[in-house]
Write a protein that holds these residues in place. Structure first.
Motif, PDB file in Angstrom:
ATOM      1  N   UNK A  36      -5.666 -14.102   2.261  1.00  0.00           N
ATOM      2  CA  UNK A  36      -4.512 -14.901   1.839  1.00  0.00           C
ATOM      3  C   UNK A  36      -3.200 -14.142   2.075  1.00  0.00           C
ATOM      4  N   UNK A  37      -3.060 -13.564   3.274  1.00  0.00           N
ATOM      5  CA  UNK A  37      -1.844 -12.838   3.622  1.00  0.00           C
ATOM      6  C   UNK A  37      -1.312 -13.353   4.947  1.00  0.00           C
ATOM      7  N   UNK A  38      -0.060 -13.025   5.220  1.00  0.00           N
ATOM      8  CA  UNK A  38       0.586 -13.325   6.484  1.00  0.00           C
ATOM      9  C   UNK A  38       1.381 -12.100   6.915  1.00  0.00           C
ATOM     10  N   UNK A  39       1.766 -12.000   8.185  1.00  0.00           N
ATOM     11  CA  UNK A  39       2.528 -10.825   8.619  1.00  0.00           C
ATOM     12  C   UNK A  39       3.797 -10.605   7.821  1.00  0.00           C
ATOM     13  N   UNK A  40       4.431 -11.683   7.379  1.00  0.00           N
ATOM     14  CA  UNK A  40       5.681 -11.539   6.642  1.00  0.00           C
ATOM     15  C   UNK A  40       5.443 -11.136   5.190  1.00  0.00           C
ATOM     16  N   UNK A  41       4.279 -11.457   4.638  1.00  0.00           N
ATOM     17  CA  UNK A  41       4.001 -11.111   3.240  1.00  0.00           C
ATOM     18  C   UNK A  41       3.431  -9.699   3.111  1.00  0.00           C
ATOM     19  N   UNK A  42       2.641  -9.255   4.090  1.00  0.00           N
ATOM     20  CA  UNK A  42       2.000  -7.941   4.055  1.00  0.00           C
ATOM     21  C   UNK A  42       2.151  -7.268   5.433  1.00  0.00           C
ATOM     22  N   UNK A  43       3.372  -6.933   5.832  1.00  0.00           N
ATOM     23  CA  UNK A  43       3.579  -6.386   7.183  1.00  0.00           C
ATOM     24  C   UNK A  43       2.864  -5.067   7.427  1.00  0.00           C
ATOM     25  N   UNK A  44       2.746  -4.219   6.397  1.00  0.00           N
ATOM     26  CA  UNK A  44       2.079  -2.925   6.592  1.00  0.00           C
ATOM     27  C   UNK A  44       0.564  -3.109   6.716  1.00  0.00           C
ATOM     28  N   UNK A  45       0.027  -4.053   5.959  1.00  0.00           N
ATOM     29  CA  UNK A  45      -1.396  -4.371   6.102  1.00  0.00           C
ATOM     30  C   UNK A  45      -1.684  -4.931   7.486  1.00  0.00           C
ATOM     31  N   UNK A  46      -0.762  -5.756   7.982  1.00  0.00           N
ATOM     32  CA  UNK A  46      -0.930  -6.305   9.333  1.00  0.00           C
ATOM     33  C   UNK A  46      -1.008  -5.187  10.362  1.00  0.00           C
ATOM     34  N   UNK A  90      -1.360   4.477   4.260  1.00  0.00           N
ATOM     35  CA  UNK A  90      -0.710   4.726   2.976  1.00  0.00           C
ATOM     36  C   UNK A  90       0.305   3.638   2.646  1.00  0.00           C
ATOM     37  N   UNK A  91       1.073   3.235   3.638  1.00  0.00           N
ATOM     38  CA  UNK A  91       2.063   2.182   3.418  1.00  0.00           C
ATOM     39  C   UNK A  91       1.377   0.861   3.077  1.00  0.00           C
ATOM     40  N   UNK A  92       0.289   0.560   3.752  1.00  0.00           N
ATOM     41  CA  UNK A  92      -0.434  -0.692   3.489  1.00  0.00           C
ATOM     42  C   UNK A  92      -1.033  -0.704   2.089  1.00  0.00           C
ATOM     43  N   UNK A  93      -1.546   0.423   1.638  1.00  0.00           N
ATOM     44  CA  UNK A  93      -2.116   0.493   0.286  1.00  0.00           C
ATOM     45  C   UNK A  93      -1.081   0.122  -0.773  1.00  0.00           C
ATOM     46  N   UNK A  94       0.176   0.428  -0.499  1.00  0.00           N
ATOM     47  CA  UNK A  94       1.239   0.079  -1.430  1.00  0.00           C
ATOM     48  C   UNK A  94       1.492  -1.397  -1.566  1.00  0.00           C
ATOM     49  N   UNK A  95       0.964  -2.189  -0.651  1.00  0.00           N
ATOM     50  CA  UNK A  95       1.123  -3.650  -0.726  1.00  0.00           C
ATOM     51  C   UNK A  95       0.041  -4.297  -1.588  1.00  0.00           C
ATOM     52  N   UNK A  96      -0.903  -3.497  -2.082  1.00  0.00           N
ATOM     53  CA  UNK A  96      -2.011  -4.028  -2.869  1.00  0.00           C
ATOM     54  C   UNK A  96      -2.094  -3.271  -4.207  1.00  0.00           C
ATOM     55  N   UNK A  97      -1.183  -3.579  -5.116  1.00  0.00           N
ATOM     56  CA  UNK A  97      -1.199  -2.848  -6.415  1.00  0.00           C
ATOM     57  C   UNK A  97      -2.404  -3.222  -7.245  1.00  0.00           C
TER      58      UNK A  97
END
Length: 307
Positions: A144-154, A300-307
């Motif tokens: 349930x993510x998109x590039x604009x909502x979770x750019x680091x995860x992308x 590391x940056x992507x992990x910060x998008x998933x508190x």
């Protein structure tokens, strides 16, 4: 098999659609930069306009003091190339060859594919077509993510996708296995047979590596939620690989090898250097580390998008 590529037809889209696999960001929108087009006037280009007010300046004279291409401007699919270079030059990825198939089992594997075509192909056709050219978007949709909502995860998704493609293409050249439909033409895959060897399965390698890397991204979630999402990710990876078997494009042993190879690639990525204390973007210039820590930084940056 999904490759990289935000820019269709450019040198950036490795293994572009219909050939070496296809673009990991082509099809559904998995990149912030895909699909934008802006028209301009022929007789009055925007750059020649003066600001429409008394004493307005010619806007072409407006110059901004931008020192560098900021990290946030790097689209996920293009950042993945930075991490791919890091992986290719730093990791001992040629030492992680997957186990080979058993030659005596080939006819039995084809029999299984015949049964799959008879019993599963009609029902699986939508997914076979939907995942032919890309499947990063399937993982985004699951989460349930998109590039604009979770750019680091992308970014991590694209890195996993591209690193897996890079590695699996090397081993396809090493083993050079024929496609199932070359041995049994009646399998008649419903989509074009990719123009490269069968073993290991690229879709399996890529999807399993995505699942493994995403489990790392989700490290900050509660244990129960992380376990549930990880189960979903593994199941999606299995299903993407299975659909390629049902389509008659891969043997089951291709898929098994892709899963094994993905686990080994994941270990190679985990061994890449992490950013040192005080290390921050940009890594170059003026004084980059010997190996810029693109992957671990992205993780590391992507992990910060998933508190």
């Amino acid at each position: 098999m999904a490759g990289s590529a935000g820019s269709a037809g450019s040198a950036g889209s490795a293994g572009s659609a219909g050939s070496a696999g296809s673009a990991g960001s082509a099809g559904n929108a998995t990149s912030q930069t895909a699909g934008w087009y802006f028209a301009d006037r022929v007789q009055l280009p925007f750059v020649t306009v003066r600001e429409p007010m008394p004493g307005g300046v010619a806007i072409a004279s407006n110059r901004i003091g931008v020192a560098a291409f900021a990290e946030r401007y790097w689209a996920a699919d293009w950042y993945a190339w930075l991490a791919l270079n890091e992986y290719a030059t730093s990791a001992s990825w040629r030492t992680i060859a997957p186990p080979q198939w058993v030659a005596g089992n080939v006819q039995g594997e084809i029999d299984l594919l015949v049964t799959a075509a008879q019993n599963e192909r009609a029902d699986a056709m939508g997914e076979i077509l939907g995942q032919a050219d890309e499947f990063v978007s399937y993982f985004m949709n699951l989460l349930c993510i998109r590039p604009i909502s979770h750019p680091k995860t992308a970014r991590v998704l694209h890195i996993a996708n591209m690193v897996a493609l890079f590695t699996v293409m090397y081993y396809k050249g090493v083993f050079n296995r024929s496609r199932p439909s070359q041995l049994c033409p009646a399998l008649a895959p419903p989509i074009p047979v990719p123009g490269h060897a069968s073993f290991p399965s690229g879709h399996a390698t890529q999807s399993w590596l995505i699942a493994l890397c995403m489990n790392d991204v989700l490290a900050n979630l509660g244990a129960a939620d992380r376990a549930r999402l990880n189960s979903d990710l593994r199941t999606l990876a299995w299903r993407i690989a299975r659909n390629r078997e049902v389509a008659g494009l891969h043997y089951p042993s291709d898929s098994d090898a892709g899963r094994t190879l993905a686990a080994s690639i994941h270990g190679q990525l985990a061994a890449l250097p992490a950013p040192g204390v005080g290390t921050s973007w940009p890594f170059r210039p003026p004084a980059p580390p010997a190996t810029p820590p693109y992957y671990q930084y992205a993780l590391q940056e992507a992990q910060g998008e998933w508190p």
